[in-house]
Design a protein around this motif. Structure first.
Motif, PDB file in Angstrom:
ATOM      1  N   ARG A   1       1.132  -1.109   0.070  1.00  0.00           N
ATOM      2  CA  ARG A   1       0.104   0.100  -0.229  1.00  0.00           C
ATOM      3  C   ARG A   1       1.281   1.183   0.138  1.00  0.00           C
ATOM      4  O   ARG A   1       2.045   1.285   0.124  1.00  0.00           O
ATOM      5  CB  ARG A   1      -1.029   0.049   1.615  1.00  0.00           C
ATOM      6  N   ILE A   2       0.193   2.380  -0.187  1.00  0.00           N
ATOM      7  CA  ILE A   2       1.660   3.398   0.033  1.00  0.00           C
ATOM      8  C   ILE A   2       0.864   4.265   1.287  1.00  0.00           C
ATOM      9  O   ILE A   2      -0.039   4.652   2.124  1.00  0.00           O
ATOM     10  CB  ILE A   2       0.398   4.549  -0.801  1.00  0.00           C
ATOM     11  N   SER A   3       1.624   3.838   1.862  1.00  0.00           N
ATOM     12  CA  SER A   3       2.008   3.710   3.851  1.00  0.00           C
ATOM     13  C   SER A   3       1.928   4.993   4.272  1.00  0.00           C
ATOM     14  O   SER A   3       0.824   5.520   5.227  1.00  0.00           O
ATOM     15  CB  SER A   3       3.252   2.919   4.077  1.00  0.00           C
ATOM     16  N   HIS A   4       2.332   5.869   3.830  1.00  0.00           N
ATOM     17  CA  HIS A   4       2.670   7.568   3.956  1.00  0.00           C
ATOM     18  C   HIS A   4       2.824   8.376   3.442  1.00  0.00           C
ATOM     19  O   HIS A   4       3.561   7.968   1.680  1.00  0.00           O
ATOM     20  CB  HIS A   4       3.082   8.101   5.227  1.00  0.00           C
ATOM     21  N   LEU A   5       2.638   9.633   3.396  1.00  0.00           N
ATOM     22  CA  LEU A   5       2.884  11.029   2.436  1.00  0.00           C
ATOM     23  C   LEU A   5       3.605  11.927   3.828  1.00  0.00           C
ATOM     24  O   LEU A   5       2.678  11.736   4.342  1.00  0.00           O
ATOM     25  CB  LEU A   5       2.284  11.123   1.316  1.00  0.00           C
ATOM     26  N   GLY A   6       4.682  11.819   2.741  1.00  0.00           N
ATOM     27  CA  GLY A   6       5.703  13.331   4.021  1.00  0.00           C
ATOM     28  C   GLY A   6       5.678  14.386   3.560  1.00  0.00           C
ATOM     29  O   GLY A   6       5.736  15.168   2.354  1.00  0.00           O
ATOM     30  N   ILE A   7       4.962  15.308   4.107  1.00  0.00           N
ATOM     31  CA  ILE A   7       5.045  16.816   3.559  1.00  0.00           C
ATOM     32  C   ILE A   7       5.447  17.702   4.388  1.00  0.00           C
ATOM     33  O   ILE A   7       5.533  17.580   5.931  1.00  0.00           O
ATOM     34  CB  ILE A   7       3.402  17.238   3.631  1.00  0.00           C
ATOM     35  N   ALA A   8       6.657  18.673   3.857  1.00  0.00           N
ATOM     36  CA  ALA A   8       7.461  19.560   4.460  1.00  0.00           C
ATOM     37  C   ALA A   8       6.738  20.429   4.931  1.00  0.00           C
ATOM     38  O   ALA A   8       5.648  21.609   4.377  1.00  0.00           O
ATOM     39  CB  ALA A   8       8.585  19.689   3.821  1.00  0.00           C
ATOM     40  N   SER A   9       6.867  21.152   6.286  1.00  0.00           N
ATOM     41  CA  SER A   9       6.243  22.465   6.921  1.00  0.00           C
ATOM     42  C   SER A   9       6.499  23.027   7.553  1.00  0.00           C
ATOM     43  O   SER A   9       7.408  22.935   8.398  1.00  0.00           O
ATOM     44  CB  SER A   9       5.020  21.560   7.543  1.00  0.00           C
ATOM     45  N   PRO A  10       7.332  24.119   7.341  1.00  0.00           N
ATOM     46  CA  PRO A  10       7.976  25.340   8.110  1.00  0.00           C
ATOM     47  C   PRO A  10       7.884  25.278   9.801  1.00  0.00           C
ATOM     48  O   PRO A  10       8.768  25.283  10.322  1.00  0.00           O
ATOM     49  CB  PRO A  10       7.544  26.444   8.045  1.00  0.00           C
ATOM     50  N   THR A  11       6.939  24.512   9.885  1.00  0.00           N
ATOM     51  CA  THR A  11       6.371  24.539  11.958  1.00  0.00           C
ATOM     52  C   THR A  11       5.026  23.560  11.634  1.00  0.00           C
ATOM     53  O   THR A  11       3.968  23.510  10.799  1.00  0.00           O
ATOM     54  CB  THR A  11       5.593  25.827  11.937  1.00  0.00           C
ATOM     55  N   LEU A  12       4.941  22.802  13.194  1.00  0.00           N
ATOM     56  CA  LEU A  12       4.040  21.730  12.214  1.00  0.00           C
ATOM     57  C   LEU A  12       3.008  22.398  13.747  1.00  0.00           C
ATOM     58  O   LEU A  12       1.213  22.056  12.921  1.00  0.00           O
ATOM     59  CB  LEU A  12       4.245  20.524  13.508  1.00  0.00           C
ATOM     60  N   ALA A  13       3.439  23.142  13.941  1.00  0.00           N
ATOM     61  CA  ALA A  13       1.867  24.123  14.381  1.00  0.00           C
ATOM     62  C   ALA A  13       0.939  24.744  12.941  1.00  0.00           C
ATOM     63  O   ALA A  13      -0.452  24.745  13.362  1.00  0.00           O
ATOM     64  CB  ALA A  13       2.443  25.657  15.369  1.00  0.00           C
TER      65      ALA A  13
END
Ligand code: CO
Length: 136
Positions: free
Chosen positions: A5-17
């Protein structure tokens, strides 16, 4: 290799908040948990969706892989991860095919996965991870 399956997509974000606020406001999504992966110099917030997960990545070091990605490309999709039935066999198969790997040996990733990245030069610019949940 067998991709499950597609386990996950990783998305880069300046801050998690910022990412967490946006996901809640737009979609009403709440993160399942937050984890720091010291090895990768990121903090990750997990959002399980159906059979896959969104992993929002915040860099903890501008020199880390996500820090450099944000600097070069800005926020957005960082990688795509395929869950395989046997990550050691998958990596060996890729090496045998002469595929350039970032990780020639699987290492510990977030969420109890063992992971290996394929070099994006091999995959049309998309960073692809193969992963397998660690057996408990
Ligand atoms: Co990943």
């Amino acid at each position: 290799m067998k991709i499950l399956r597609i386990s996950h997509l990783g998305i880069a974000s300046p801050t998690l908040a910022e990412a967490m606020e946006r996901l809640d406001r737009i979609f009403g999504l709440k993160q399942e948990h937050i984890e720091e992966v010291a090895d990768q110099k990121v903090r990750t917030a997990f959002y399980p969706i159906g059979e896959s997960t969104l992993e929002y990545l915040e860099s903890t070091d501008p020199e880390g892989p996500v820090g450099k990605f944000l600097e070069k490309k800005g926020p957005g999709i960082h990688h795509l991860a395929f869950e395989v039935d046997d990550v050691d066999a998958a990596v060996q198969e890729l090496l045998d095919k002469g595929i350039r790997m970032i990780d020639k040996v699987p290492r510990k990733g977030a969420h109890g996965n063992r992971i290996a990245f394929i070099h994006p030069a091999e995959t049309g610019g998309v960073l692809i991870e193969v992963c397998q949940p660690e057996k408990h």
